[in-house]
Motif scaffolding. Structure first.
Motif, PDB file in Angstrom:
ATOM      1  N   GLN A   1       0.810  -1.203   0.000  1.00 41.37           N
ATOM      2  CA  GLN A   1       0.000   0.000   0.000  1.00 41.37           C
ATOM      3  C   GLN A   1       0.851   1.264   0.000  1.00 41.37           C
ATOM      4  OE1 GLN A   1      -2.569  -0.403   3.446  1.00 41.37           O
ATOM      5  NE2 GLN A   1      -4.296  -0.853   2.132  1.00 41.37           N
ATOM      6  N   VAL A   2       0.242   2.319  -0.549  1.00 39.32           N
ATOM      7  CA  VAL A   2       0.784   3.662  -0.432  1.00 39.32           C
ATOM      8  C   VAL A   2      -0.326   4.501   0.192  1.00 39.32           C
ATOM      9  CG1 VAL A   2       1.679   5.668  -1.642  1.00 39.32           C
ATOM     10  CG2 VAL A   2       2.275   3.372  -2.438  1.00 39.32           C
ATOM     11  N   LYS A   3      -0.053   5.052   1.364  1.00 42.60           N
ATOM     12  CA  LYS A   3      -1.072   5.794   2.104  1.00 42.60           C
ATOM     13  C   LYS A   3      -0.894   7.282   1.852  1.00 42.60           C
ATOM     14  CE  LYS A   3      -1.588   2.260   5.663  1.00 42.60           C
ATOM     15  NZ  LYS A   3      -1.541   1.936   7.106  1.00 42.60           N
ATOM     16  N   GLN A   4      -1.950   7.918   1.410  1.00 44.98           N
ATOM     17  CA  GLN A   4      -1.900   9.329   1.003  1.00 44.98           C
ATOM     18  C   GLN A   4      -2.831  10.145   1.881  1.00 44.98           C
ATOM     19  OE1 GLN A   4      -2.435   9.875  -3.216  1.00 44.98           O
ATOM     20  NE2 GLN A   4      -2.636  12.089  -3.060  1.00 44.98           N
ATOM     21  N   SER A   5      -2.365  11.332   2.246  1.00 45.06           N
ATOM     22  CA  SER A   5      -3.186  12.255   3.032  1.00 45.06           C
ATOM     23  C   SER A   5      -2.808  13.700   2.706  1.00 45.06           C
ATOM     24  CB  SER A   5      -2.983  11.985   4.532  1.00 45.06           C
ATOM     25  OG  SER A   5      -1.635  12.252   4.900  1.00 45.06           O
TER      26      SER A   5
ATOM     27  N   CYS B   1       2.616  11.244   1.507  1.00 47.15           N
ATOM     28  CA  CYS B   1       2.433   9.816   1.233  1.00 47.15           C
ATOM     29  C   CYS B   1       3.432   9.006   2.055  1.00 47.15           C
ATOM     30  CB  CYS B   1       2.597   9.513  -0.248  1.00 47.15           C
ATOM     31  SG  CYS B   1       1.174  10.051  -1.223  1.00 47.15           S
TER      32      CYS B   1
ATOM     33  N   TYR C   1       4.834   4.751   2.739  1.00 44.76           N
ATOM     34  CA  TYR C   1       4.868   3.400   2.189  1.00 44.76           C
ATOM     35  C   TYR C   1       5.581   2.475   3.166  1.00 44.76           C
ATOM     36  CZ  TYR C   1       9.691   4.607   0.994  1.00 44.76           C
ATOM     37  OH  TYR C   1      11.010   4.977   1.059  1.00 44.76           O
TER      38      TYR C   1
ATOM     39  N   GLN D   1       8.636   8.091   3.789  1.00 48.76           N
ATOM     40  CA  GLN D   1       7.612   9.083   3.482  1.00 48.76           C
ATOM     41  C   GLN D   1       8.101   9.983   2.350  1.00 48.76           C
ATOM     42  OE1 GLN D   1       7.013  11.094   7.204  1.00 48.76           O
ATOM     43  NE2 GLN D   1       5.714   9.474   8.047  1.00 48.76           N
TER      44      GLN D   1
ATOM     45  N   CYS E   1      -0.129  10.161  -5.501  1.00 50.16           N
ATOM     46  CA  CYS E   1       1.222   9.666  -5.386  1.00 50.16           C
ATOM     47  C   CYS E   1       1.227   8.201  -5.782  1.00 50.16           C
ATOM     48  CB  CYS E   1       1.768   9.851  -3.970  1.00 50.16           C
ATOM     49  SG  CYS E   1       0.920   8.902  -2.689  1.00 50.16           S
TER      50      CYS E   1
ATOM     51  N   GLY F   1      -1.649   5.867  -4.464  1.00 47.24           N
ATOM     52  CA  GLY F   1      -2.387   6.311  -3.292  1.00 47.24           C
ATOM     53  C   GLY F   1      -3.822   6.614  -3.676  1.00 47.24           C
ATOM     54  N   LYS F   2      -4.639   6.943  -2.692  1.00 45.11           N
ATOM     55  CA  LYS F   2      -6.071   7.129  -2.922  1.00 45.11           C
ATOM     56  C   LYS F   2      -6.408   8.495  -3.491  1.00 45.11           C
ATOM     57  CE  LYS F   2      -7.755   3.720   0.395  1.00 45.11           C
ATOM     58  NZ  LYS F   2      -8.281   2.849  -0.670  1.00 45.11           N
TER      59      LYS F   2
ATOM     60  N   SER G   1      -9.251   5.929  -6.708  1.00 43.87           N
ATOM     61  CA  SER G   1      -7.902   5.843  -7.258  1.00 43.87           C
ATOM     62  C   SER G   1      -7.880   4.899  -8.453  1.00 43.87           C
ATOM     63  CB  SER G   1      -6.945   5.373  -6.168  1.00 43.87           C
ATOM     64  OG  SER G   1      -5.607   5.429  -6.626  1.00 43.87           O
TER      65      SER G   1
END
Lengths: 111, 117
Positions: A3-7, A23, A25, A72, A90, A102-103, B42
């Motif tokens: 996963q790649v977490k995006q905020s 982001c 990972y 990050q 990202c 990412g989302k 996404s």
């Protein structure tokens, strides 16, 4: 681990301000980190990308900051303009693997 | 970067029918991919289109539902078969160029917006 977490999920910035998207990972084998910009009704466009041998890459108003130890990376948009309003993604990949996205972050720059 | 075109740009289809989406690139490319992007979401990789052989599908996607062809280095098709409203999405073609030493710098087409009624 893939996963790649995006905020954040969404971001509102005043014109002239700095937009920051983060982001994170887990997979330490990732070694390519691009950012894509997508306008409504369009395909994603490659904006800027970085490999982990550098900590920062700048192209015009867009800068990627990369922290390998923290796993990050972030996108900074300086002097944000209403025309920058778009969704930013990202992504990360290994040399052998596919891009993991990412989302997305929906950026709105207010005039 | 390569210029990528997709046809159709959008379509509205009836449940149970099939739609074939075309992707054309103006230069030879090494890899071609098909993604799905559901509204406000996404990008999810459907498959890698391999020239002259069967596509490589990601988990959750099967050839019977999403048959893919790639007859040469510049053209690929994705068919969405036996459609249901859950297939309503944007379908995106992406490519990596021959000149890129690694296969990870991907460029995307404009997408095909599919609505299934």
């Amino acid at each position: 681990q893939q996963q790649v977490k995006q905020s954040p999920q969404s971001l509102i910035v005043q014109k002239g301000g700095i937009s920051i998207i983060n982001c994170a990972y887990e997979n330490t084998a990732f070694d390519y980190f691009p950012w894509y910009q997508q306008f409504p009704g369009k395909g994603p466009a490659l904006l800027i990308a970085i490999r982990p041998d550098v900590s920062e890459k700048k192209e015009g108003r867009f800068t990627i900051s990369f922290n390998k130890s923290a796993k990050q990376f972030s996108l900074h948009i300086m002097d944000s303009q209403p025309g920058d309003s778009a969704t930013y993604f990202c992504a990360a990949s290994t040399a052998q693997g596919n891009l993991i996205f990412g989302k997305g972050t929906k950026l709105s720059v207010k005039p | 970067s390569a210029v990528i075109s997709q046809k159709p740009s959008r379509d509205i289809c009836q449940r149970g029918t099939s739609l074939t989406i075309q992707c054309q690139v103006d230069s030879q490319v090494t890899m071609m991919f098909w993604y799905r992007q559901q509204p406000g979401q996404s990008l999810t990789l459907i498959a890698t289109a391999n020239q002259g052989s069967e596509a490589t599908y990601e988990s959750g996607f099967v050839i019977d539902k999403f048959p893919i062809s790639r007859p040469n280095l510049t053209f690929s098709t994705l068919t969405v078969s036996n459609m249901s409203p859950e297939d309503s999405s944007i379908y995106l073609c992406s490519v990596t160029e021959v000149r890129t030493s690694r296969g990870d710098t991907q460029y995307f087409g404009p997408g095909t917006r599919l609505t299934v009624l």
